[in-house]
Every structure is written in structure tokens, then in C-alpha cells.
Design a protein around this motif. Structure first.
Motif, PDB file in Angstrom:
ATOM      1  N   ALA A 257      78.465  -4.565  66.051  1.00 57.99           N
ATOM      2  CA  ALA A 257      79.864  -4.460  66.472  1.00 57.99           C
ATOM      3  C   ALA A 257      80.583  -3.396  65.660  1.00 57.99           C
ATOM      4  CB  ALA A 257      80.574  -5.798  66.286  1.00 57.99           C
ATOM      5  N   ASP A 258      81.399  -2.575  66.355  1.00 54.49           N
ATOM      6  CA  ASP A 258      82.249  -1.645  65.620  1.00 54.49           C
ATOM      7  C   ASP A 258      83.510  -2.406  65.176  1.00 54.49           C
ATOM      8  OD1 ASP A 258      84.207  -1.638  67.723  1.00 54.49           O
ATOM      9  OD2 ASP A 258      83.379   0.184  68.608  1.00 54.49           O
ATOM     10  N   ALA A 259      84.401  -1.746  64.483  1.00 54.60           N
ATOM     11  CA  ALA A 259      85.573  -2.413  63.902  1.00 54.60           C
ATOM     12  C   ALA A 259      86.474  -3.038  64.971  1.00 54.60           C
ATOM     13  CB  ALA A 259      86.364  -1.431  63.043  1.00 54.60           C
ATOM     14  N   THR A 260      86.727  -2.323  66.064  1.00 52.78           N
ATOM     15  CA  THR A 260      87.591  -2.840  67.129  1.00 52.78           C
ATOM     16  C   THR A 260      86.953  -4.052  67.789  1.00 52.78           C
ATOM     17  OG1 THR A 260      88.572  -0.679  67.545  1.00 52.78           O
ATOM     18  CG2 THR A 260      88.730  -2.300  69.320  1.00 52.78           C
ATOM     19  N   GLU A 261      85.672  -3.944  68.120  1.00 46.67           N
ATOM     20  CA  GLU A 261      84.969  -5.059  68.756  1.00 46.67           C
ATOM     21  C   GLU A 261      84.937  -6.276  67.846  1.00 46.67           C
ATOM     22  OE1 GLU A 261      82.044  -2.024  71.192  1.00 46.67           O
ATOM     23  OE2 GLU A 261      81.379  -2.912  69.311  1.00 46.67           O
ATOM     24  N   ALA A 262      84.681  -6.047  66.575  1.00 41.83           N
ATOM     25  CA  ALA A 262      84.653  -7.147  65.608  1.00 41.83           C
ATOM     26  C   ALA A 262      86.002  -7.848  65.553  1.00 41.83           C
ATOM     27  CB  ALA A 262      84.248  -6.630  64.234  1.00 41.83           C
ATOM     28  N   GLU A 263      87.074  -7.080  65.533  1.00 39.88           N
ATOM     29  CA  GLU A 263      88.412  -7.669  65.498  1.00 39.88           C
ATOM     30  C   GLU A 263      88.672  -8.491  66.755  1.00 39.88           C
ATOM     31  OE1 GLU A 263      93.095  -6.349  65.531  1.00 39.88           O
ATOM     32  OE2 GLU A 263      91.589  -4.847  65.010  1.00 39.88           O
ATOM     33  N   ARG A 264      88.373  -7.941  67.918  1.00 44.68           N
ATOM     34  CA  ARG A 264      88.632  -8.630  69.184  1.00 44.68           C
ATOM     35  C   ARG A 264      87.780  -9.892  69.345  1.00 44.68           C
ATOM     36  NH1 ARG A 264      92.001  -5.334  68.667  1.00 44.68           N
ATOM     37  NH2 ARG A 264      92.803  -3.867  70.178  1.00 44.68           N
ATOM     38  N   LEU A 265      86.552  -9.855  68.840  1.00 41.01           N
ATOM     39  CA  LEU A 265      85.625 -10.971  69.017  1.00 41.01           C
ATOM     40  C   LEU A 265      85.552 -11.899  67.800  1.00 41.01           C
ATOM     41  CD1 LEU A 265      82.773  -9.024  70.846  1.00 41.01           C
ATOM     42  CD2 LEU A 265      84.380 -10.668  71.853  1.00 41.01           C
ATOM     43  N   ALA A 266      86.475 -11.704  66.845  1.00 42.21           N
ATOM     44  CA  ALA A 266      86.528 -12.532  65.627  1.00 42.21           C
ATOM     45  C   ALA A 266      85.192 -12.505  64.883  1.00 42.21           C
ATOM     46  CB  ALA A 266      86.958 -13.963  65.953  1.00 42.21           C
ATOM     47  N   LEU A 267      84.656 -11.294  64.725  1.00 44.30           N
ATOM     48  CA  LEU A 267      83.401 -11.076  64.017  1.00 44.30           C
ATOM     49  C   LEU A 267      83.663 -10.168  62.828  1.00 44.30           C
ATOM     50  CD1 LEU A 267      81.221 -10.164  67.150  1.00 44.30           C
ATOM     51  CD2 LEU A 267      81.316 -12.384  65.988  1.00 44.30           C
ATOM     52  N   CYS A 268      82.632  -9.878  62.089  1.00 43.42           N
ATOM     53  CA  CYS A 268      82.692  -8.868  61.034  1.00 43.42           C
ATOM     54  C   CYS A 268      82.065  -7.594  61.586  1.00 43.42           C
ATOM     55  CB  CYS A 268      81.908  -9.318  59.806  1.00 43.42           C
ATOM     56  SG  CYS A 268      82.632 -10.741  58.981  1.00 43.42           S
ATOM     57  N   PRO A 269      82.594  -6.424  61.201  1.00 42.63           N
ATOM     58  CA  PRO A 269      81.937  -5.188  61.635  1.00 42.63           C
ATOM     59  C   PRO A 269      80.456  -5.237  61.255  1.00 42.63           C
ATOM     60  CG  PRO A 269      84.039  -4.683  60.628  1.00 42.63           C
ATOM     61  CD  PRO A 269      83.783  -6.160  60.378  1.00 42.63           C
ATOM     62  N   GLY A 270      79.619  -4.854  62.194  1.00 43.44           N
ATOM     63  CA  GLY A 270      78.182  -4.885  61.962  1.00 43.44           C
ATOM     64  C   GLY A 270      77.497  -6.136  62.483  1.00 43.44           C
ATOM     65  N   ASP A 271      78.272  -7.169  62.804  1.00 48.86           N
ATOM     66  CA  ASP A 271      77.667  -8.370  63.391  1.00 48.86           C
ATOM     67  C   ASP A 271      77.044  -8.016  64.742  1.00 48.86           C
ATOM     68  OD1 ASP A 271      78.401  -9.969  61.286  1.00 48.86           O
ATOM     69  OD2 ASP A 271      79.944 -11.094  62.380  1.00 48.86           O
ATOM     70  N   PRO A 272      76.028  -8.756  65.165  1.00 50.37           N
ATOM     71  CA  PRO A 272      75.370  -8.440  66.435  1.00 50.37           C
ATOM     72  C   PRO A 272      76.243  -8.745  67.646  1.00 50.37           C
ATOM     73  CG  PRO A 272      74.406 -10.416  65.461  1.00 50.37           C
ATOM     74  CD  PRO A 272      75.388  -9.874  64.468  1.00 50.37           C
ATOM     75  N   VAL A 273      76.198  -7.840  68.626  1.00 48.08           N
ATOM     76  CA  VAL A 273      76.861  -8.000  69.918  1.00 48.08           C
ATOM     77  C   VAL A 273      75.905  -7.500  71.000  1.00 48.08           C
ATOM     78  CG1 VAL A 273      79.224  -7.789  69.029  1.00 48.08           C
ATOM     79  CG2 VAL A 273      78.007  -5.739  69.785  1.00 48.08           C
ATOM     80  N   LEU A 274      76.243  -7.836  72.235  1.00 52.45           N
ATOM     81  CA  LEU A 274      75.517  -7.316  73.388  1.00 52.45           C
ATOM     82  C   LEU A 274      76.465  -6.443  74.178  1.00 52.45           C
ATOM     83  CD1 LEU A 274      72.972  -7.314  75.222  1.00 52.45           C
ATOM     84  CD2 LEU A 274      74.043  -9.225  76.464  1.00 52.45           C
ATOM     85  N   SER A 275      76.107  -5.182  74.341  1.00 52.74           N
ATOM     86  CA  SER A 275      76.901  -4.223  75.094  1.00 52.74           C
ATOM     87  C   SER A 275      76.319  -4.129  76.498  1.00 52.74           C
ATOM     88  CB  SER A 275      76.836  -2.864  74.388  1.00 52.74           C
ATOM     89  OG  SER A 275      77.496  -1.890  75.133  1.00 52.74           O
ATOM     90  N   VAL A 276      77.203  -4.250  77.513  1.00 56.91           N
ATOM     91  CA  VAL A 276      76.760  -4.212  78.910  1.00 56.91           C
ATOM     92  C   VAL A 276      77.596  -3.190  79.673  1.00 56.91           C
ATOM     93  CG1 VAL A 276      76.525  -5.533  81.052  1.00 56.91           C
ATOM     94  CG2 VAL A 276      76.059  -6.640  78.854  1.00 56.91           C
TER      95      VAL A 276
END
Length: 165
Positions: free
Chosen positions: A19-38
Motif C-alpha cells: 500500500a502507498d501512503a494514500t491507500e494506507a490512510e484510506r484503508l486504515a493500514l500502514c504504508p507498505g501493508d499488503p493490498v490487492l490492486s484491481v
């Protein structure tokens, strides 16, 4: 009116990443946490109308990966397959110019107008599931927004939304 239109969808790309910083913020994660991009192209009567760029929190990624690439609705499939209910959504709607990838996949001229809807959706408990940036061809959809002070206090935000992209 498109009530009798045939809706379709095709996943063009699905990949796990950090996850990048924006995605981490939106998804309540830490930057670098795993996500699935579709990356998904949706159509009406075989014509491309929506390009979806969705990022799913890592905890729901396996369920999303099991969904057929040509399913009509990922939201419905998640509900049917794992009982997930997307209970709350926040939407930011604005207009943007089509970039190179947008114009190629949506078959519009580069720089042409697109309606952009960015949204975060959560479970009943408020757990973020998906952050998406969807691009709609002009004339392809109509959004209906209803406001009521009785249902929810109305909030109006005016200003530069570029920092929320």
C-alpha cells in the motif's frame, strides 16, 4: 434510459503489492501493508463505460482473487461467496481529463472529459474494504444524490481535492 442494457465487467489486472501512503490512510493500514490492486473495465451492451482502479485491504484479497475475472459485480460476489456486506460508502465526485490509459481503454480522446468517482467502502463495523478511483465516459451514467438533514447532517466541503487522490 439503460434499464434493459447488458452490463459486463472484465478484470484486466489483479496484483498484490504494498500500500502507498494514500491507500494506507484510506484503508486504515500502514504504508507498505499488503493490498490487492484491481484494474477492471466495465461495459454496457459491449461498450466500455467505466474504468475501475480498486485497491482492496489485504484481509479480503484472497476472496477477491477467487472471483471470476468477468463477474458483473465484485460487491455482489463478495456477499454471495463470503457474506461480506459493504455497509457504508463515502464518494468524492469530480471531473478529470482522460489520461493515456483511460483514453485507450475507454475509447475516448486523450484529454477528453471523464467523470471520476473516488470512494471508500466499509463494513457495518467501519472496517475499510476498498478504496477506488473510477472513471466514467461522458454520457454513460447518471448519479442520483439525495440529501436530508433528518437522515444525516449535510456537510459541504469546498476546496482543492487534489490532495485526496
Amino acid at each position: 434510459m439503460r434499464d434493459e442494457s447488458r452490463a459486463g465487467g472484465q478484470v484486466l489486472e489483479r496484483r498484490r503489492r504494498a500500500a502507498d501512503a494514500t491507500e494506507a490512510e484510506r484503508l486504515a493500514l500502514c504504508p507498505g501493508d499488503p493490498v490487492l490492486s484491481v484494474l477492471r473495465l466495465r461495459s454496457l451492451d459491449g461498450e466500455p463505460v467505466v474504468l475501475e482502479r480498486a485497491v482492496y485491504a489485504g484481509w479480503i484479497a484472497p476472496a477477491v482473487e477467487r472471483i471470476a475475472r468477468d463477474c458483473e459485480s465484485i460487491t455482489q460476489a463478495l456477499h454471495e461467496n463470503v457474506g461480506l456486506v459493504l455497509a457504508y460508502g463515502e464518494h468524492l465526485i469530480d471531473a478529470v481529463a482522460a489520461g493515456v490509459e483511460d483514453s485507450r481503454l475507454l475509447v475516448v480522446r486523450r484529454g477528453g472529459p471523464l467523470l471520476r468517482r473516488r470512494r471508500i467502502v466499509t463494513t457495518h463495523e467501519g472496517r475499510p474494504v476498498e478504496w477506488s478511483d473510477d472513471r466514467y465516459r461522458a454520457g454513460s451514467v447518471t448519479f442520483s444524490v439525495r440529501d436530508s438533514v433528518d437522515a444525516d447532517p449535510l456537510v459541504r466541503q469546498v476546496g482543492d481535492l487534489r490532495s485526496t487522490s
